[in-house]
Design a protein around this motif. Structure first.
Motif: not given
Length: 484
Positions: A393-404, A437-447
């Motif tokens: 989850l936090l990888i995805g959050v970082q991606c959004i913070i640094f990118a956007w 997009f990929v990270l959100i899918i992976m997180w949902v499937v993993g959870i």
């Protein structure tokens, strides 16, 4: 106020990053993932995952660390003060990884000592359960597995001894010794394994392609997950290590070197592992499918069985294998420890020695609690939860913070200035759109998979980790930074 450390050269950084990336999973996890996700056909999603996730995200992490040259918590606070708590949540999760990772490594150290006398006997499964890793029987939680406890203490002393020094004379020097030694030892084991009778049987089982598997979304998710955890992506390790780089560093070149070394190591190791399994199948007539297992079962149960039947050669290979695992594990543990060490030192104004000492005592105390008669069971629960829930989850959050929020375009001039290869609009698109997009899918499937299979005890441990990390993160965030 603590000063930001620095590598004496990019070579120290590269060896330290390879050390952080090449860990236990490269030795005992990748071969199973490759075999169980389509064999030879798995290399297609694996290479694509490297191209659109592994390399782009590591380039981002190197750019962030090199640009700010501060601890991860300080970086997030500079981008936006409210983001500091996110940084602490991540580094605390990674610190939890350090705690249980050294418990797993302690099992290896027990086996390294045992490999000189083969005192694991003929019933290798019983030896692991009763002496080293315990079982899932909760009634065994009231006693310590002493060999494991002692080895945990030795490992934490080693981590402290290396980490309390400045990064170049500590982590840098150790990595420049252990990583070449690791590659040489594993190279010898792999080459010998390929010459064993029956090795072809194992290799054929490993790489036999299942082309229909390419239509299975779970295989693609497995490839992306392998890259994330194999390269230790998004765990603030690369950002922290890159913040210590000297000027004029070729950031993108360094990324490519680390990714290639990591992938080459795990692919070659997979061939060695399955060559040895093929040998066991050939000698004993055991179907190779009965020998294949993931993780600790392969290394601590199946491999000692194989060494038992190898005779004098097994007496040489066994210590070499467990020594290689020790080297891979120590360098990775140092990487996991560093983000918490760096952020704590910067936040509290402590010297590196003081921060390393306090954190080592805390970490060691919790690691000892994981050496009871249910050690492997609890470690498995924590490992699944921390990786599939927290870090992903936090990888995805970082991606959004640094990118956007910060703007990934800010890093382009710095990344391209000295590098032999450059990045541009395609890289920006991957970081901004494709990876989240990929990270959100992976997180949902993993959870979904995590909580639909968990029992009450497992959920209780997960909730304890969440509460502990959140409370600690809020506390550390509210502390006034040193010097303000």
């Amino acid at each position: 106020m603590s000063e930001q450390p620095q590598w004496d050269s990019s070579i120290s950084f590269i060896f330290a990053m390879i050390g952080a990336a090449v860990g236990l999973g490269n030795i005992w996890r990748f071969s199973y993932v490759l075999y169980s996700n389509g064999g030879g056909s798995f290399f297609i999603p694996y290479l694509i995952a490297i191209a659109i996730m592994g390399i782009p995200f590591l380039i981002l992490e190197y750019g962030v660390g090199f640009s700010f040259k501060e601890s991860f918590s300080s970086i997030m606070r500079k981008i936006k003060p409210e983001f500091e708590v996110i940084a602490w949540i991540l580094v605390l999760f990674v610190f939890v990884v350090t705690i249980y990772y050294l418990v797993i490594l302690s099992w290896d150290l027990v086996y390294l000592f045992s490999s000189f006398t083969f005192n694991w006997g003929t019933d290798t499964a019983s030896y692991f359960v009763n002496t080293v890793g315990g079982s899932s029987d909760l009634t065994n939680a009231n006693f310590l597995l002493i060999p494991t406890t002692v080895c945990v203490l030795l490992l934490w002393i080693s981590v402290w001894f290396i980490s309390h020094r400045d990064v170049d004379s500590g982590i840098g020097r150790v990595s420049k010794i252990l990583i070449p030694a690791l590659f040489v030892i594993m190279g010898i084991i792999i080459v010998y394994a390929l010459t064993l009778p029956g090795s072809v049987v194992g290799i054929n089982a490993l790489i036999h392609p299942n082309w229909n598997g390419l239509l299975n979304v779970n295989i693609w998710l497995a490839a992306f997950a392998q890259i994330i955890f194999s390269l230790s992506m998004g765990q603030a390790i690369a950002i922290t290590y890159a913040s210590y780089l000297p000027k004029n560093s070729k950031l993108i070149d360094n990324v490519l070197i680390v990714v290639f070394a990591n992938s080459a190591f795990e692919v070659c190791t997979a061939f060695g592992v399955f060559s040895i399994l093929g040998y066991m199948s050939f000698i004993n007539g055991t179907p190779i499918t009965d020998l294949i297992t993931e993780g600790t079962g392969l290394v601590f149960i199946v491999f000692p069985m194989i060494f038992n039947i190898m005779g004098s050669v097994g007496r040489i290979l066994a210590p070499m294998l467990f020594l290689a695992i020790l080297f891979a594990g120590i360098t990775s543990a140092l990487g996991y420890f560093e983000p918490m060490l760096s952020s704590t030192s910067a936040k509290l104004g402590w010297s590196r020695k003081k921060a390393a000492s306090v954190l080592s005592i805390i970490g060691c105390a919790f690691s000892v609690l994981l050496t009871t008669g249910i050690s492997s069971y609890v470690v498995g629960i924590i490992d699944s939860f921390v990786n599939e829930f927290g870090i992903l989850l936090l990888i995805g959050v970082q991606c959004i913070i640094f990118a956007w929020v910060y703007g990934v375009e800010h890093f382009l001039p710095l990344l391209n200035e000295y590098s032999s290869f450059t990045v541009g609009k395609k890289w920006v698109f991957v970081i901004k759109c494709l990876l989240p997009f990929v990270l959100i899918i992976m997180w949902v499937v993993g959870i979904v998979q995590l909580f639909t299979t968990a029992d009450v005890f497992e959920i209780a441990i997960d909730l304890i980790i969440i509460a502990s990390v959140l409370v600690s993160a809020v506390f550390l965030t509210k502390l006034k930074p040193s010097g303000e």
